[in-house]
Design a protein around this motif. Structure first.
Motif, PDB file in Angstrom:
ATOM      1  N   ASP A  63       0.836  -1.212   0.000  1.00  0.00           N
ATOM      2  CA  ASP A  63       0.000   0.000   0.000  1.00  0.00           C
ATOM      3  C   ASP A  63       0.869   1.260   0.000  1.00  0.00           C
ATOM      4  N   LEU A  64       1.786   1.342  -0.971  1.00  0.00           N
ATOM      5  CA  LEU A  64       2.677   2.489  -1.049  1.00  0.00           C
ATOM      6  C   LEU A  64       1.898   3.766  -1.366  1.00  0.00           C
ATOM      7  N   PRO A  65       2.338   4.897  -0.840  1.00  0.00           N
ATOM      8  CA  PRO A  65       1.745   6.184  -1.227  1.00  0.00           C
ATOM      9  C   PRO A  65       1.871   6.364  -2.742  1.00  0.00           C
ATOM     10  N   PRO A  66       0.933   7.065  -3.376  1.00  0.00           N
ATOM     11  CA  PRO A  66       0.912   7.146  -4.847  1.00  0.00           C
ATOM     12  C   PRO A  66       2.222   7.569  -5.492  1.00  0.00           C
ATOM     13  N   LEU A  67       2.853   8.637  -5.023  1.00  0.00           N
ATOM     14  CA  LEU A  67       4.066   9.118  -5.682  1.00  0.00           C
ATOM     15  C   LEU A  67       5.221   8.130  -5.546  1.00  0.00           C
ATOM     16  N   LEU A  68       5.311   7.463  -4.408  1.00  0.00           N
ATOM     17  CA  LEU A  68       6.351   6.446  -4.234  1.00  0.00           C
ATOM     18  C   LEU A  68       6.028   5.207  -5.061  1.00  0.00           C
ATOM     19  N   GLY A  69       4.753   4.883  -5.198  1.00  0.00           N
ATOM     20  CA  GLY A  69       4.350   3.773  -6.053  1.00  0.00           C
ATOM     21  C   GLY A  69       4.688   4.038  -7.510  1.00  0.00           C
ATOM     22  N   ILE A  70       4.435   5.264  -7.958  1.00  0.00           N
ATOM     23  CA  ILE A  70       4.795   5.649  -9.319  1.00  0.00           C
ATOM     24  C   ILE A  70       6.313   5.547  -9.500  1.00  0.00           C
ATOM     25  N   GLY A  71       7.053   5.973  -8.475  1.00  0.00           N
ATOM     26  CA  GLY A  71       8.511   5.915  -8.538  1.00  0.00           C
ATOM     27  C   GLY A  71       9.035   4.502  -8.653  1.00  0.00           C
ATOM     28  N   LEU A  72       8.425   3.568  -7.922  1.00  0.00           N
ATOM     29  CA  LEU A  72       8.877   2.169  -7.998  1.00  0.00           C
ATOM     30  C   LEU A  72       8.578   1.586  -9.369  1.00  0.00           C
ATOM     31  N   MET A  73       7.418   1.912  -9.933  1.00  0.00           N
ATOM     32  CA  MET A  73       7.081   1.410 -11.263  1.00  0.00           C
ATOM     33  C   MET A  73       7.956   2.043 -12.337  1.00  0.00           C
ATOM     34  N   LEU A  74       8.299   3.311 -12.170  1.00  0.00           N
ATOM     35  CA  LEU A  74       9.229   3.970 -13.092  1.00  0.00           C
ATOM     36  C   LEU A  74      10.578   3.265 -13.064  1.00  0.00           C
ATOM     37  N   LEU A  75      11.030   2.913 -11.877  1.00  0.00           N
ATOM     38  CA  LEU A  75      12.286   2.170 -11.735  1.00  0.00           C
ATOM     39  C   LEU A  75      12.188   0.812 -12.423  1.00  0.00           C
ATOM     40  N   ALA A  76      11.080   0.105 -12.225  1.00  0.00           N
ATOM     41  CA  ALA A  76      10.887  -1.214 -12.831  1.00  0.00           C
ATOM     42  C   ALA A  76      10.905  -1.132 -14.353  1.00  0.00           C
ATOM     43  N   ALA A  77      10.451   0.001 -14.894  1.00  0.00           N
ATOM     44  CA  ALA A  77      10.396   0.169 -16.351  1.00  0.00           C
ATOM     45  C   ALA A  77      11.716   0.624 -16.940  1.00  0.00           C
ATOM     46  N   SER A  78      12.669   1.010 -16.091  1.00  0.00           N
ATOM     47  CA  SER A  78      13.962   1.490 -16.578  1.00  0.00           C
ATOM     48  C   SER A  78      14.837   0.312 -17.012  1.00  0.00           C
ATOM     49  N   PRO A  79      15.632   0.495 -18.051  1.00  0.00           N
ATOM     50  CA  PRO A  79      16.487  -0.610 -18.527  1.00  0.00           C
ATOM     51  C   PRO A  79      17.620  -0.887 -17.546  1.00  0.00           C
ATOM     52  N   GLY A  80      18.376  -1.932 -17.831  1.00  0.00           N
ATOM     53  CA  GLY A  80      19.524  -2.266 -17.006  1.00  0.00           C
ATOM     54  C   GLY A  80      20.576  -1.170 -17.052  1.00  0.00           C
ATOM     55  N   GLY A  81      21.337  -1.045 -15.983  1.00  0.00           N
ATOM     56  CA  GLY A  81      22.372  -0.026 -15.922  1.00  0.00           C
ATOM     57  C   GLY A  81      23.712  -0.562 -16.395  1.00  0.00           C
ATOM     58  N   THR A  82      24.637   0.362 -16.640  1.00  0.00           N
ATOM     59  CA  THR A  82      25.962  -0.043 -17.113  1.00  0.00           C
ATOM     60  C   THR A  82      26.705  -0.866 -16.064  1.00  0.00           C
ATOM     61  N   SER A  83      26.361  -0.691 -14.790  1.00  0.00           N
ATOM     62  CA  SER A  83      27.026  -1.463 -13.735  1.00  0.00           C
ATOM     63  C   SER A  83      26.719  -2.952 -13.843  1.00  0.00           C
ATOM     64  N   ALA A  84      25.621  -3.301 -14.523  1.00  0.00           N
ATOM     65  CA  ALA A  84      25.275  -4.709 -14.694  1.00  0.00           C
ATOM     66  C   ALA A  84      26.390  -5.460 -15.410  1.00  0.00           C
ATOM     67  N   ASN A  85      27.014  -4.798 -16.394  1.00  0.00           N
ATOM     68  CA  ASN A  85      28.103  -5.432 -17.136  1.00  0.00           C
ATOM     69  C   ASN A  85      29.287  -5.717 -16.217  1.00  0.00           C
ATOM     70  N   LEU A  86      29.571  -4.772 -15.318  1.00  0.00           N
ATOM     71  CA  LEU A  86      30.693  -4.937 -14.388  1.00  0.00           C
ATOM     72  C   LEU A  86      30.439  -6.093 -13.426  1.00  0.00           C
ATOM     73  N   PHE A  87      29.241  -6.133 -12.848  1.00  0.00           N
ATOM     74  CA  PHE A  87      28.901  -7.222 -11.925  1.00  0.00           C
ATOM     75  C   PHE A  87      28.934  -8.565 -12.645  1.00  0.00           C
ATOM     76  N   SER A  88      28.437  -8.598 -13.873  1.00  0.00           N
ATOM     77  CA  SER A  88      28.448  -9.838 -14.648  1.00  0.00           C
ATOM     78  C   SER A  88      29.876 -10.308 -14.887  1.00  0.00           C
ATOM     79  N   HIS A  89      30.755  -9.377 -15.197  1.00  0.00           N
ATOM     80  CA  HIS A  89      32.167  -9.726 -15.410  1.00  0.00           C
ATOM     81  C   HIS A  89      32.794 -10.269 -14.129  1.00  0.00           C
ATOM     82  N   LEU A  90      32.516  -9.621 -13.006  1.00  0.00           N
ATOM     83  CA  LEU A  90      33.099 -10.031 -11.728  1.00  0.00           C
ATOM     84  C   LEU A  90      32.661 -11.430 -11.319  1.00  0.00           C
ATOM     85  N   PHE A  91      31.417 -11.805 -11.672  1.00  0.00           N
ATOM     86  CA  PHE A  91      30.861 -13.070 -11.181  1.00  0.00           C
ATOM     87  C   PHE A  91      30.637 -14.086 -12.303  1.00  0.00           C
TER      88      PHE A  91
END
Length: 287
Positions: A63-91
């Motif tokens: 039951d997140l407040p509306p603006l924080l709920g919108i923020g979480l969904m915006l995050l979910a819709a964002s593509p992977g970050g460049t750091s993903a490549n670094l973590f993938s390389h490390l592991f």
């Protein structure tokens, strides 16, 4: 937030990060879909379908407040970050797959990010105060894609320069994200305790579930260990800077950026811990 940080620093930060992504890309990274379509399709399905569903379930369940709920969904819709490549390389992930997924996701997000965000805004009935207009979306992805193309041109014409610049730009990207997160915390310092109470559990859950789903689902569907690790990092390590940029510069509501800022703190810790777990598992299997 401070006007200099938002009007100059934030677009510049996102541009540097996306230029760094471009330095690691070639046209072959887009063509690679034909070589390993199964892994790409499964990872994209997790990213574009499963993750928004998971995020929305968390928004409703907690039951997140509306603006924080919108923020979480915006995050979910964002593509992977460049750091993903670094973590993938490390592991020991398939870094080439990461690069391909990031490249495709950064283009596909032109459609999916505003679609998912506007559906969430409509769900909370906040169209009167928050609106992600098409014109603004085009502006956002001009900021995103132009630096990527410039980075790819540098990679194609000056591969030595691109190789030397790759690590400093990656480190700089992490520092920039840390500064942005700190800026949001300072700007929202009067409410940060309340926000952490509201969204801390939600972002931690979303981060953990993203990493686990990104590994378990592809692995269950028969992709290789390296591809599953790459998928996990791609799906669990989001482009928080893009989400923050859209929240602050486009939607003009700093509160919407809070989930991305909090997530970014969990993201690096959780990805490192999860990657270590997967690495030990791979070592035991190989032994």
């Amino acid at each position: 937030m401070d006007s200099a940080l938002t009007t100059v620093g934030l677009p510049l930060a996102l541009g540097i990060i996306m230029f760094g992504l471009g330095l690691s890309l070639t046209l072959d990274d887009f063509r690679r879909v034909r070589e390993q379509p199964r892994a790409v399709v499964i990872a994209l399905a997790c990213q574009l379908l499963l993750l928004p569903a998971v995020a929305f379930g968390i928004v409703v369940a907690l039951d997140l407040p509306p603006l924080l709920g919108i923020g979480l969904m915006l995050l979910a819709a964002s593509p992977g970050g460049t750091s993903a490549n670094l973590f993938s390389h490390l592991f020991h992930g398939d870094v080439a797959l990461n690069v391909t997924l990031t490249a495709i996701n950064s283009v596909v997000a032109i459609v999916t990010l505003p679609l998912i965000t506007n559906l969430t805004i409509a769900h909370f009935d906040r169209q009167d105060s928050v609106d992600l207009q098409l014109g603004k979306v085009v502006e956002v992805f001009a900021v995103v894609l132009v630096p990527v193309v410039l980075g790819m041109l540098v990679r194609a014409r000056r591969p030595g320069v691109a190789e030397r610049a790759d690590k400093p730009v990656r480190v700089g990207s992490a520092v920039i994200l840390a500064v942005l997160v700190l800026g949001i915390i300072v700007d929202q310092r009067d409410k940060i305790g309340e926000y952490l109470g509201d969204v801390g559990v939600a972002t931690a859950l979303f981060c953990a579930i993203s990493l686990v789903v990104g590994y378990v689902v592809p692995k269950a569907l028969g992709v290789t260990e390296g591809q599953a690790i790459a998928s996990s990092m791609e799906i669990g390590v989001h482009n928080g800077t893009l989400a923050i940029y859209v929240a602050v510069e486009v939607l003009d509501v700093t509160e919407i950026s809070v989930p991305a800022a909090v997530y970014s703190v969990f993201m690096f810790v959780f990805a490192a811990v999860w990657g270590s777990i997967l690495s030990r598992r791979v070592s035991r299997v190989s032994a």
